[in-house]
Design an enzyme around this catalytic site. Structure first.
Site, PDB file in Angstrom:
ATOM      1  N   ASP A   1     -25.371  21.165 -10.177  1.00 51.14           N
ATOM      2  CA  ASP A   1     -25.157  22.512  -9.663  1.00 51.14           C
ATOM      3  C   ASP A   1     -23.668  22.843  -9.743  1.00 51.14           C
ATOM      4  O   ASP A   1     -22.822  21.966  -9.600  1.00 51.14           O
ATOM      5  CB  ASP A   1     -25.622  22.628  -8.204  1.00 51.14           C
ATOM      6  CG  ASP A   1     -26.043  24.049  -7.847  1.00 51.14           C
ATOM      7  OD1 ASP A   1     -27.264  24.288  -7.704  1.00 51.14           O
ATOM      8  OD2 ASP A   1     -25.159  24.926  -7.746  1.00 51.14           O
TER       9      ASP A   1
ATOM     10  N   ASP B   1     -20.188  23.646 -13.905  1.00 52.63           N
ATOM     11  CA  ASP B   1     -20.690  24.942 -14.365  1.00 52.63           C
ATOM     12  C   ASP B   1     -21.213  24.761 -15.787  1.00 52.63           C
ATOM     13  O   ASP B   1     -20.431  24.504 -16.711  1.00 52.63           O
ATOM     14  CB  ASP B   1     -19.547  25.965 -14.317  1.00 52.63           C
ATOM     15  CG  ASP B   1     -20.010  27.353 -14.725  1.00 52.63           C
ATOM     16  OD1 ASP B   1     -21.082  27.480 -15.357  1.00 52.63           O
ATOM     17  OD2 ASP B   1     -19.284  28.319 -14.420  1.00 52.63           O
TER      18      ASP B   1
ATOM     19  N   TYR C   1     -31.118  40.586 -18.065  1.00 54.19           N
ATOM     20  CA  TYR C   1     -32.013  39.511 -17.607  1.00 54.19           C
ATOM     21  C   TYR C   1     -33.224  39.417 -18.541  1.00 54.19           C
ATOM     22  O   TYR C   1     -33.585  38.336 -19.017  1.00 54.19           O
ATOM     23  CB  TYR C   1     -32.442  39.820 -16.180  1.00 54.19           C
ATOM     24  CG  TYR C   1     -33.267  38.749 -15.502  1.00 54.19           C
ATOM     25  CD1 TYR C   1     -32.703  37.539 -15.121  1.00 54.19           C
ATOM     26  CD2 TYR C   1     -34.618  38.962 -15.208  1.00 54.19           C
ATOM     27  CE1 TYR C   1     -33.458  36.564 -14.464  1.00 54.19           C
ATOM     28  CE2 TYR C   1     -35.383  38.000 -14.552  1.00 54.19           C
ATOM     29  CZ  TYR C   1     -34.791  36.800 -14.187  1.00 54.19           C
ATOM     30  OH  TYR C   1     -35.537  35.837 -13.539  1.00 54.19           O
TER      31      TYR C   1
ATOM     32  N   LYS D   1     -33.862  36.209 -21.028  1.00 52.78           N
ATOM     33  CA  LYS D   1     -35.025  35.354 -20.779  1.00 52.78           C
ATOM     34  C   LYS D   1     -35.939  35.328 -22.016  1.00 52.78           C
ATOM     35  O   LYS D   1     -36.526  34.281 -22.334  1.00 52.78           O
ATOM     36  CB  LYS D   1     -35.797  35.813 -19.546  1.00 52.78           C
ATOM     37  CG  LYS D   1     -35.050  35.575 -18.232  1.00 52.78           C
ATOM     38  CD  LYS D   1     -34.817  34.097 -17.947  1.00 52.78           C
ATOM     39  CE  LYS D   1     -34.410  33.843 -16.507  1.00 52.78           C
ATOM     40  NZ  LYS D   1     -34.181  32.411 -16.212  1.00 52.78           N
TER      41      LYS D   1
ATOM     42  N   THR E   1     -38.368  33.200  -2.875  1.00 45.49           N
ATOM     43  CA  THR E   1     -37.251  32.243  -2.800  1.00 45.49           C
ATOM     44  C   THR E   1     -35.995  32.951  -2.290  1.00 45.49           C
ATOM     45  O   THR E   1     -35.912  34.177  -2.348  1.00 45.49           O
ATOM     46  CB  THR E   1     -36.915  31.670  -4.201  1.00 45.49           C
ATOM     47  OG1 THR E   1     -36.547  32.768  -5.056  1.00 45.49           O
ATOM     48  CG2 THR E   1     -38.084  30.920  -4.802  1.00 45.49           C
TER      49      THR E   1
HETATM   50  N1  LIG Z   1     -37.627  33.850  -7.449  1.00 44.32           N
HETATM   51  C1  LIG Z   1     -38.230  34.577  -8.333  1.00 44.32           C
HETATM   52  O1  LIG Z   1     -38.959  35.525  -7.981  1.00 44.32           O
HETATM   53  C2  LIG Z   1     -38.072  34.269  -9.793  1.00 44.32           C
HETATM   54  C3  LIG Z   1     -38.898  34.932 -10.679  1.00 44.32           C
HETATM   55  C4  LIG Z   1     -38.798  34.664 -12.022  1.00 44.32           C
HETATM   56  C5  LIG Z   1     -37.890  33.728 -12.470  1.00 44.32           C
HETATM   57  N2  LIG Z   1     -37.073  33.086 -11.606  1.00 44.32           N
HETATM   58  C6  LIG Z   1     -36.121  32.121 -12.156  1.00 44.32           C
HETATM   59  O2  LIG Z   1     -35.993  30.983 -11.340  1.00 44.32           O
HETATM   60  C7  LIG Z   1     -34.685  30.433 -11.537  1.00 44.32           C
HETATM   61  C8  LIG Z   1     -33.901  30.330 -10.258  1.00 44.32           C
HETATM   62  O3  LIG Z   1     -34.618  29.740  -9.263  1.00 44.32           O
HETATM   63  P1  LIG Z   1     -33.927  29.201  -7.913  1.00 44.32           P
HETATM   64  O4  LIG Z   1     -34.820  29.675  -6.826  1.00 44.32           O
HETATM   65  O5  LIG Z   1     -33.658  27.761  -8.031  1.00 44.32           O
HETATM   66  O6  LIG Z   1     -32.546  30.021  -7.892  1.00 44.32           O
HETATM   67  P2  LIG Z   1     -31.113  29.897  -7.234  1.00 44.32           P
HETATM   68  O7  LIG Z   1     -30.427  31.173  -7.582  1.00 44.32           O
HETATM   69  O8  LIG Z   1     -31.262  29.522  -5.808  1.00 44.32           O
HETATM   70  O9  LIG Z   1     -30.359  28.834  -8.131  1.00 44.32           O
HETATM   71  C9  LIG Z   1     -30.320  27.447  -8.026  1.00 44.32           C
HETATM   72  C10 LIG Z   1     -28.906  26.987  -8.239  1.00 44.32           C
HETATM   73  O10 LIG Z   1     -28.398  27.278  -9.555  1.00 44.32           O
HETATM   74  C11 LIG Z   1     -26.985  27.159  -9.444  1.00 44.32           C
HETATM   75  N3  LIG Z   1     -26.288  27.713 -10.620  1.00 44.32           N
HETATM   76  C12 LIG Z   1     -26.201  29.017 -10.964  1.00 44.32           C
HETATM   77  N4  LIG Z   1     -25.461  29.149 -12.083  1.00 44.32           N
HETATM   78  C13 LIG Z   1     -25.069  27.892 -12.450  1.00 44.32           C
HETATM   79  C14 LIG Z   1     -24.276  27.387 -13.501  1.00 44.32           C
HETATM   80  N5  LIG Z   1     -23.705  28.202 -14.389  1.00 44.32           N
HETATM   81  N6  LIG Z   1     -24.095  26.048 -13.598  1.00 44.32           N
HETATM   82  C15 LIG Z   1     -24.657  25.215 -12.683  1.00 44.32           C
HETATM   83  N7  LIG Z   1     -25.396  25.652 -11.641  1.00 44.32           N
HETATM   84  C16 LIG Z   1     -25.608  26.979 -11.523  1.00 44.32           C
HETATM   85  C17 LIG Z   1     -26.679  27.903  -8.140  1.00 44.32           C
HETATM   86  O11 LIG Z   1     -25.432  27.475  -7.584  1.00 44.32           O
HETATM   87  C18 LIG Z   1     -27.885  27.551  -7.263  1.00 44.32           C
HETATM   88  O12 LIG Z   1     -27.571  26.543  -6.305  1.00 44.32           O
HETATM   89  C19 LIG Z   1     -33.930  31.373 -12.457  1.00 44.32           C
HETATM   90  O13 LIG Z   1     -33.966  30.914 -13.783  1.00 44.32           O
HETATM   91  C20 LIG Z   1     -34.708  32.661 -12.276  1.00 44.32           C
HETATM   92  O14 LIG Z   1     -34.544  33.533 -13.360  1.00 44.32           O
HETATM   93  C21 LIG Z   1     -37.137  33.344 -10.264  1.00 44.32           C
END
Ligand SMILES: NC(=O)c1ccc[n+]([C@@H]2O[C@H](COP(=O)([O-])OP(=O)(O)OC[C@H]3O[C@@H](n4cnc5c(N)ncnc54)[C@H](O)[C@@H]3O)[C@@H](O)[C@H]2O)c1
Length: 265
Positions: free
Chosen positions: A43, A69, A161, A165, A196
């Site tokens: 992360d 990152d 987005y 995707k 989430t």
């Molecule tokens: N929740 C929804 O409704 C939904 C729907 C469709 C798709 N998604 C997808 O699910 C995924 C996110 O899910 P989540 O709940 O774990 O999200 P989240 O945003 O809580 O992300 C998880 C972690 O990713 C880390 N992160 C972000 N950018 C980063 C980078 N450049 N390098 C390293 N770490 C990084 C953040 O610090 C965070 O802790 C995404 O790909 C999102 O597009 C979510």
């Protein structure tokens, strides 16, 4: 626990969560570990990486935190090196990170478009490129978290987005075919409405949380939002040997939303 990932070494990219509770990446990291995998929790937020690794070790599993990152190719290479150093290699890359900025084609600033593509697509390229030499060593699996927005228009306007995707899904298929004969599988998961901390954060602070949850659930044919565990279970299947003949697929985890003709806007 059924040990569906016993002996596997997994890197979860985005293993933390942007808010309290279970995000998709955090739940996947925990579930993979409960099923026997060693997990590298990656992360850009060091505290978030450490928190998930700690949850896993508190449950008796094996996890390592790595802060970096993944939009930076050097950090992606360091992530793969950390997998080698801590776990002796890598069997599964779980690419979970994804961000969005609101806006249609006329209202999206190019800088926002670039930021979204850097995380959703460029980081996937860097992580895949860095991980493949380890995965190709003994076969392996990549699971990319895309979105229903990668294949259809939903209730929100976020053109960067959607486009990033869609490109991620195409990258997954290219990797699937290029590496099929070498035993590396690549698949995508397309979550729909998932409850989430991430979902709440991208829709905006002014929205009442309960009202938001009701409105999101109403758009789903199954009349509920999914949970991070619904997404994690699908990822577990695609990551495991049970999916050994499955590559290049897009698996919707959406309660029917993507299948319903003319999904409500
Ligand atoms: N929740 C929804 O409704 C939904 C729907 C469709 C798709 N998604 C997808 O699910 C995924 C996110 O899910 P989540 O709940 O774990 O999200 P989240 O945003 O809580 O992300 C998880 C972690 O990713 C880390 N992160 C972000 N950018 C980063 C980078 N450049 N390098 C390293 N770490 C990084 C953040 O610090 C965070 O802790 C995404 O790909 C999102 O597009 C979510």
């Amino acid at each position: 626990m059924t040990n569906r990932l016993q002996g596997k070494r997994v890197a979860v990219i985005g293993a933390g969560s942007v808010g309290p509770g279970w995000g998709n990446g955090k739940a996947a990291a925990a579930l993979f570990a409960r099923e026997g995998a060693q997990v590298l929790c990656v992360d850009r937020n060091p505290d978030a990486a450490r928190e998930t690794a700690q949850i896993i070790t508190d449950e008796g599993g094996t996890a390592f935190a790595f802060a970096g990152d993944m939009t930076d190719p050097d950090s992606a290479r360091a992530m793969a090196q950390a997998a080698q150093d801590h776990m002796g290699g890598l069997d599964v890359l779980h690419f979970n990170i994804g961000i969005s900025t609101p806006g249609g084609i006329e209202t999206t600033a190019f800088t926002d478009w670039q930021k979204v593509f850097a995380v959703n697509l460029d980081a996937a390229f860097h992580c895949t490129q860095a991980a493949l030499p380890l995965l190709a060593d003994g076969g392996g699996a990549i699971v990319y978290i895309s979105s229903l927005a990668g294949e259809s228009n939903g209730p929100y306007r976020y053109v960067g987005y959607e486009a990033s995707k869609a490109a991620l899904q195409r990258l997954s298929k290219s990797v699937a075919i290029e590496y099929a004969a070498r035993g590396v599988r690549a698949n995508c998961i397309l979550p729909g409405m998932i409850d989430t901390p991430h979902a709440a954060s991208f829709i905006g602070p002014d929205v009442d949380a309960q009202e938001l949850a009701r409105a999101r659930a109403a758009k789903v044919p199954m009349k509920r939002q999914g949970t991070a565990w619904d997404v994690a279970e699908a990822a577990l299947f695609l990551a495991s040997d049970a999916a050994g003949f499955i590559t290049g697929v897009d698996l919707r985890v959406d309660g029917g939303m993507g299948t319903q003709f003319g999904s409500p806007a």
